[in-house]
Design an enzyme around this catalytic site. Structure first.
Site, mmCIF file in Angstrom:
data_model
loop_
_atom_site.group_PDB
_atom_site.id
_atom_site.type_symbol
_atom_site.label_atom_id
_atom_site.label_comp_id
_atom_site.label_asym_id
_atom_site.label_seq_id
_atom_site.Cartn_x
_atom_site.Cartn_y
_atom_site.Cartn_z
ATOM 1 C CD GLU A 157 -14.436 -14.263 -3.889
ATOM 2 O OE1 GLU A 157 -14.340 -14.612 -2.704
ATOM 3 O OE2 GLU A 157 -14.683 -15.052 -4.812
ATOM 4 C CB THR A 189 -28.163 -10.876 -1.990
ATOM 5 O OG1 THR A 189 -26.794 -10.892 -2.352
ATOM 6 C CG2 THR A 189 -28.367 -9.725 -1.023
ATOM 7 C CB THR A 245 -15.466 -13.394 3.657
ATOM 8 O OG1 THR A 245 -16.182 -13.016 2.494
ATOM 9 C CG2 THR A 245 -16.418 -13.914 4.712
ATOM 10 C CE LYS A 248 -19.283 -11.677 2.881
ATOM 11 N NZ LYS A 248 -19.151 -13.014 2.222
ATOM 12 C CG ASN A 302 -13.258 -17.831 -5.946
ATOM 13 O OD1 ASN A 302 -13.745 -18.038 -4.850
ATOM 14 N ND2 ASN A 302 -13.453 -16.720 -6.633
#
Lengths: 398, 398
Positions: free
Chosen positions: A271, A185, A148, A174, A393
């Site tokens: 991220e 997870t 993603t 991922k 985010n």
């Protein structure tokens, strides 16, 4: 202990096929894929502890728990099929059925995995179109199709010998955001051609997850879709592994290495992350407390922001340690930062601030913590907290 | 229930004096202050649960616990005197002694509070210079002197009548970062001229803290210096309050209001924050679980980042709820966002995304959560996660 396994370039173990395609869930990138074993494989899984378990996660758990066997897993990115109610459950079942039909398998041998936005229904025509395109190949496209906001595919493969038979263990996963696994997870997929019973494989996976995937954090949030699955098809021809044997010890070490490397790759590609933060705790009251302290440090927003800012603000590490319930000798905490004394006897260490600041420019920050209060150890992995984490985010949905 | 108290502009209760000065710990801003009662006051405190409790926090706890009385509190910002070992303890004691000497009091009646960078020794000459300058005045400078990265002073005052006597309760606090109180919080100071026994005051403070200061979070980190203290000097002349009386109920409501308002002001002025996030949970299994769910939502980095980005990504709220251990009816969660249906029966609510996005432009975001699984309630307050939070914390030290 010398490792009895060797890391090799990523490849599928014997008897596994895979593929990845662009079905249309994402604008351009690969967004669907599958994994297939030429024979039914022993299978094990660990799943999110989030109470709102997504439909595909529940379905795969239910399928694996029937007899700990799978022959294929079909997956998509861009849409998590989570918080989608009864329709979401039907859609996951239909995705399973479509893959089973195309492969000529019973649905009892097909797992389903989804990741992406929560709360939107799967566009089933797009999913059907994707499954129609999937082939049985040797390519690695599925390792990209699962991503993603990840910046790159995360794969690792090792080989070892079990009583003269060469076996391979290959994993991909991922990660990126909503990463704070608890018992399981994000999406992780491990395949091996070793022969091992499904229930033994389940025990091994659950145990190895505790010190690997469960010890990483990106943002403290536990996704509804977290899942790691393992397929072992026995194509390598080894004697089926038995608990307690030397071969089982070799396999366990190799398997745990694969999970640990995948976990670290997720942490490093969190991220917005610019640095991997690795924490090793020694001298803890118990291994459990060592892991708890390690995870508290990598989980602290303030520690993460200081590391991003390359600021040796060590008091924040003390704050993170002190807010656990671990048994501590309050005046005996030592911490090194990339081998430089940062904290000594719970106070400022002997290293000059300018030296520490320079060390913080590194891409991997290793904090070795000695609690001088026992023989327990723990490790955890995380990343820094950056502007880009907030940016990604704040704008993911729209 | 109608409130029996009235909010008034900030003022000190009868018999209290205070001051704030620039001692030189910070470049220009006020950095030291004190609070003084003309007579010994009943005193209570709640303190951080971080195992590395700072020297001034430990000293004040020890002092209050002697006989639940204090007559003065001296404080400084810019330096937390935390993780400073034996020298730090001596310095806190010297700060207490200097203030006691100047005020002609026993050290047993003087509390000490510090906030700022962790791990550096207090510059005692500067501290002594500050105490030498402090006077007994009616000004409110101490409410500014206590601040660190806060953008403004946080004060609240209320008045109510207890059996015909007018009493005042005045509170101020500092917050901003490292805010995730557990049993206590950052620095909060409440004064009142009501007459109440110190032990009863302690019980009331501990209870009121659980639903106020302990229900806010900025970043999940619990500081080493968190402390809220209350001084009640009885100058209003009311009959000393007794547990269970109507006057005690009135006082409890007014006192809890003061703590709640201070807590909300801390959340709204969290480091880098642009919005206050208020969560009200109803229909929980118990009040405890209601509070747990509320705090999980305001504590989620992903929820906080989405609110900053004005993105109605409601799946993240489900993730936050689902990762608690609260008893849930998984298909019955309703959530409104500023009164607009956001989640209905655990799925997307009926409001258009564009309408939700517009609503998210507000400065206060209220999420009302109905779990349909009991009669428990809970509230919590937090803020959004912004670029500025990362910026402030990446560069705080250097």
């Amino acid at each position: 202990m010398q490792a009895n396994y060797t890391e090799i370039p990523f490849t599928w173990p014997q008897g596994f096929k895979a593929d990845g395609v662009h079905a249309g869930l994402r604008q351009e990138k690969l967004d669907m894929g599958w994994l297939y074993s030429e024979t039914p494989a022993a299978a094990a899984g660990v799943y999110t502890t989030n109470q709102f378990q997504a439909a595909p996660t529940k379905l795969t758990k239910q399928t694996i728990n029937q007899q700990h066997q799978l022959q294929a897993i079909v997956l998509n990115s861009a849409n998590a099929n989570s918080c989608t109610g009864a329709q979401g459950e039907k859609d996951a079942q239909q995705m399973q059925q479509l893959a089973a039909t195309k492969l000529g398998l019973s649905t009892a041998l097909v797992g389903v995995a989804s990741t992406g936005i929560i709360g939107e229904l799967l566009p089933m025509k797009v999913i059907a179109n994707g499954i129609a395109q999937l082939q049985l190949t040797d390519n690695h496209k599925v390792t990209t199709a699962v991503l993603t906001t990840d910046t790159h595919a995360k794969t690792v493969a090792v080989t070892c010998e079990l009583a003269g038979k060469k076996i391979t263990i290959s994993g991909f996963c991922k990660g990126s955001g909503m990463i704070h696994p608890n018992m399981a997870t994000m999406l992780g997929f491990v395949t091996t051609d070793a022969a091992i019973d499904g229930y033994l494989l389940q025990a091994l996976l659950s145990q190895a997850t505790d010190t690997t995937f469960n010890q990483i954090t990106v943002d403290g949030d536990t996704s509804t879709n977290d899942m790691v699955t393992v397929l072992a098809n026995g194509a390598a021809g080894n004697q089926p592994l038995t608990a307690g044997s030397a071969d089982y010890a070799t396999f366990t070490a190799a398997f745990t290495y694969v999970l640990g490397e995948l976990a670290k790759k997720i942490a490093a590609d969190g991220e917005g992350a610019t640095k991997l933060v690795a924490v090793n705790v020694a001298g803890a009251w118990s291994d459990f407390e060592g892991q708890q302290v390690a995870k508290a440090i990598v989980g602290s927003n303030l520690v993460k922001a200081a590391i991003y800012g390359e600021d040796p603000n060590w008091g924040r590490i003390m704050v993170a340690i002190g807010q656990t319930n671990a048994h501590l000798d309050l005046s005996a905490v030592d911490v090194t930062l990339n081998d430089l004394p940062l904290i000594q006897a719970s106070q400022a260490g002997s290293t000059e601030v300018t030296t520490l600041t320079k060390a913080l420019a590194a891409k991997v920050i290793t904090l070795n913590v000695e609690l001088h209060n026992g023989t327990g150890h723990g490790q955890a992995w995380g990343c820094d907290l950056t502007y880009d984490y907030v940016k990604i985010n704040a704008t993911y949905h729209s």
